[in-house]
Design a protein around this motif. Structure first.
Motif, short mmCIF file in Angstrom:
data_model
loop_
_atom_site.label_atom_id
_atom_site.label_comp_id
_atom_site.label_asym_id
_atom_site.label_seq_id
_atom_site.Cartn_x
_atom_site.Cartn_y
_atom_site.Cartn_z
N VAL A 32 0.07 -3.63 3.74
CA VAL A 32 -0.17 -4.65 2.71
C VAL A 32 -1.64 -5.02 2.59
O VAL A 32 -2.41 -4.89 3.55
CB VAL A 32 0.64 -5.95 2.99
CG1 VAL A 32 2.09 -5.80 2.58
CG2 VAL A 32 0.50 -6.38 4.45
N HIS A 33 -1.99 -5.51 1.42
CA HIS A 33 -3.30 -6.11 1.15
C HIS A 33 -3.10 -7.53 0.65
O HIS A 33 -2.14 -7.79 -0.06
CB HIS A 33 -4.07 -5.32 0.08
CG HIS A 33 -5.19 -6.11 -0.54
ND1 HIS A 33 -6.42 -6.21 0.05
CD2 HIS A 33 -5.24 -6.89 -1.66
CE1 HIS A 33 -7.20 -7.01 -0.70
NE2 HIS A 33 -6.50 -7.43 -1.73
N GLY A 34 -4.04 -8.40 0.96
CA GLY A 34 -4.07 -9.74 0.36
C GLY A 34 -5.50 -10.18 0.13
O GLY A 34 -6.38 -9.93 0.96
N LYS A 81 0.83 -1.20 0.00
CA LYS A 81 0.00 0.00 0.00
C LYS A 81 0.88 1.27 0.00
O LYS A 81 2.09 1.20 0.25
CB LYS A 81 -0.93 -0.04 1.22
CG LYS A 81 -1.93 -1.22 1.18
CD LYS A 81 -2.89 -1.20 2.37
CE LYS A 81 -3.89 -2.35 2.31
NZ LYS A 81 -4.89 -2.30 3.40
N ASN A 95 -1.88 -0.08 6.94
CA ASN A 95 -1.37 -1.38 7.39
C ASN A 95 -0.50 -2.08 6.34
O ASN A 95 -0.38 -3.29 6.33
CB ASN A 95 -2.51 -2.26 7.90
CG ASN A 95 -3.59 -2.50 6.85
OD1 ASN A 95 -3.43 -2.10 5.70
ND2 ASN A 95 -4.67 -3.14 7.25
N ARG A 153 -2.05 -14.48 3.82
CA ARG A 153 -2.84 -13.79 4.87
C ARG A 153 -2.17 -13.99 6.24
O ARG A 153 -2.12 -13.08 7.06
CB ARG A 153 -4.28 -14.32 4.92
CG ARG A 153 -5.12 -14.08 3.68
CD ARG A 153 -5.82 -12.77 3.59
NE ARG A 153 -6.64 -12.36 4.69
CZ ARG A 153 -7.34 -11.22 4.71
NH1 ARG A 153 -7.31 -10.39 3.67
NH2 ARG A 153 -8.06 -10.88 5.74
N TYR A 196 -12.05 -1.38 -3.66
CA TYR A 196 -12.62 -1.67 -2.33
C TYR A 196 -14.15 -1.59 -2.31
O TYR A 196 -14.75 -1.32 -1.27
CB TYR A 196 -12.04 -0.72 -1.28
CG TYR A 196 -10.76 -1.22 -0.61
CD1 TYR A 196 -10.59 -2.55 -0.24
CD2 TYR A 196 -9.73 -0.33 -0.30
CE1 TYR A 196 -9.43 -2.99 0.39
CE2 TYR A 196 -8.56 -0.77 0.34
CZ TYR A 196 -8.43 -2.10 0.68
OH TYR A 196 -7.29 -2.54 1.31
N HIS A 198 -16.45 -2.75 0.42
CA HIS A 198 -16.52 -1.99 1.67
C HIS A 198 -17.35 -0.71 1.53
O HIS A 198 -17.39 0.10 2.47
CB HIS A 198 -15.11 -1.64 2.16
CG HIS A 198 -14.31 -2.85 2.52
ND1 HIS A 198 -14.73 -3.77 3.44
CD2 HIS A 198 -13.10 -3.30 2.07
CE1 HIS A 198 -13.81 -4.74 3.55
NE2 HIS A 198 -12.83 -4.48 2.72
N THR A 244 -5.83 -7.41 10.38
CA THR A 244 -6.08 -6.07 9.83
C THR A 244 -5.53 -4.99 10.76
O THR A 244 -4.84 -4.07 10.32
CB THR A 244 -7.61 -5.85 9.65
OG1 THR A 244 -8.13 -6.95 8.91
CG2 THR A 244 -7.90 -4.55 8.93
N VAL A 262 -10.29 5.09 3.56
CA VAL A 262 -9.37 4.07 3.01
C VAL A 262 -9.17 4.25 1.51
O VAL A 262 -8.08 3.99 0.98
CB VAL A 262 -9.82 2.62 3.37
CG1 VAL A 262 -10.96 2.12 2.49
CG2 VAL A 262 -8.64 1.66 3.28
N ILE A 275 -4.63 1.16 11.96
CA ILE A 275 -5.53 0.11 11.44
C ILE A 275 -5.74 0.28 9.94
O ILE A 275 -5.91 -0.69 9.20
CB ILE A 275 -6.88 0.06 12.20
CG1 ILE A 275 -7.71 -1.16 11.76
CG2 ILE A 275 -7.66 1.35 12.05
CD1 ILE A 275 -8.94 -1.43 12.60
N GLU A 276 -5.71 1.52 9.47
CA GLU A 276 -5.88 1.78 8.03
C GLU A 276 -4.56 1.66 7.27
O GLU A 276 -4.49 1.00 6.24
CB GLU A 276 -6.46 3.19 7.83
CG GLU A 276 -6.58 3.58 6.36
CD GLU A 276 -7.16 4.98 6.22
OE1 GLU A 276 -8.40 5.08 6.14
OE2 GLU A 276 -6.39 5.95 6.23
N ARG A 285 2.30 -6.89 9.23
CA ARG A 285 1.56 -5.77 9.84
C ARG A 285 2.02 -5.50 11.27
O ARG A 285 2.14 -4.34 11.67
CB ARG A 285 0.06 -6.05 9.75
CG ARG A 285 -0.49 -5.85 8.33
CD ARG A 285 -1.88 -6.38 8.19
NE ARG A 285 -2.53 -5.93 6.94
CZ ARG A 285 -3.69 -6.40 6.51
NH1 ARG A 285 -4.34 -7.32 7.22
NH2 ARG A 285 -4.21 -5.95 5.38
N PHE A 309 -15.28 3.45 7.21
CA PHE A 309 -13.91 3.75 6.81
C PHE A 309 -13.72 3.83 5.30
O PHE A 309 -12.61 4.02 4.81
CB PHE A 309 -12.93 2.72 7.41
CG PHE A 309 -13.19 1.29 7.03
CD1 PHE A 309 -12.69 0.76 5.85
CD2 PHE A 309 -13.93 0.45 7.87
CE1 PHE A 309 -12.92 -0.56 5.50
CE2 PHE A 309 -14.17 -0.88 7.53
CZ PHE A 309 -13.66 -1.38 6.33
#
Ligand code: ATP
Ligand code: MG
Length: 138
Positions: A115-117, A10, A113, A86, A50, A53, A92, A62, A110-111, A103, A58
């Motif tokens: 990396v994403h997977g 990210k 963080n 993961r 996203y 979401h 998260t 985000v 919390i936002e 992480r 958020f």
């Protein structure tokens, strides 16, 4: 099962010079990188990514964050790679993430963080096709 998953470093990870650390952990864990590139999403593209979401408290924040700078997007391949990656990312919220996870070690928020997977084979397929064209997908 042989799987593919979509990984993102990210904007916080890129701007904090953590690309090498994250990629090093993937390699050390034996996760194979099948494709990799740097991209920059605009706000609409971040909202598209996203979409699941949309409506959550958020969501605005985000998607602002994800469009705030370049990201590295990767396709990881291997046995059970969705779950394995993961596990390597951690929870998260970095405060809940296990010792030794990306992480836990690098996230600041919390936002933000790092990396994403993808969280399922169905979403991995959608997310891979969101960022990569047919010539780039291994
Ligand atoms: P990702 O989808 O990025 O891999 P995840 O699956 O662990 O993360 P999701 O629930 O899908 O978590 O949330 C997507 C992203 O939205 C999170 O990674 C984080 O950046 C942000 N986010 C999630 N929950 C919150 C929250 N309560 N407050 C602020 N940001 C949040
Ligand atoms: Mg998610």
């Amino acid at each position: 099962m042989m799987e593919k998953t979509l990984s993102i470093i990210k904007p916080d990870g890129v701007s904090r010079n953590l690309m090498g650390d994250v990629i090093g952990r993937l390699e050390k864990e034996g996760l194979k990188i099948g494709a990799i590139k740097m991209i920059r999403m605009n706000k609409a593209q971040a909202k598209g990514f996203y979409k699941v979401h949309e409506g959550k408290p958020f969501f605005e924040s985000v998607t602002d964050f994800m469009s705030s700078g370049p990201c590295v997007v990767m396709i990881l391949e291997g046995e059970n790679v969705i779950f394995r990656y993961r596990e390597l990312m951690g929870a998260t919220n970095f405060k809940d993430a296990a010792e030794g996870t990306i992480r836990r070690d690098f996230a600041t928020d919390i936002e933000k963080n790092v990396v994403h997977g993808s969280d399922s084979p169905e979403n991995a397929d959608i997310e891979i096709n969101y960022f990569f064209n047919a010539l780039e997908i291994p």
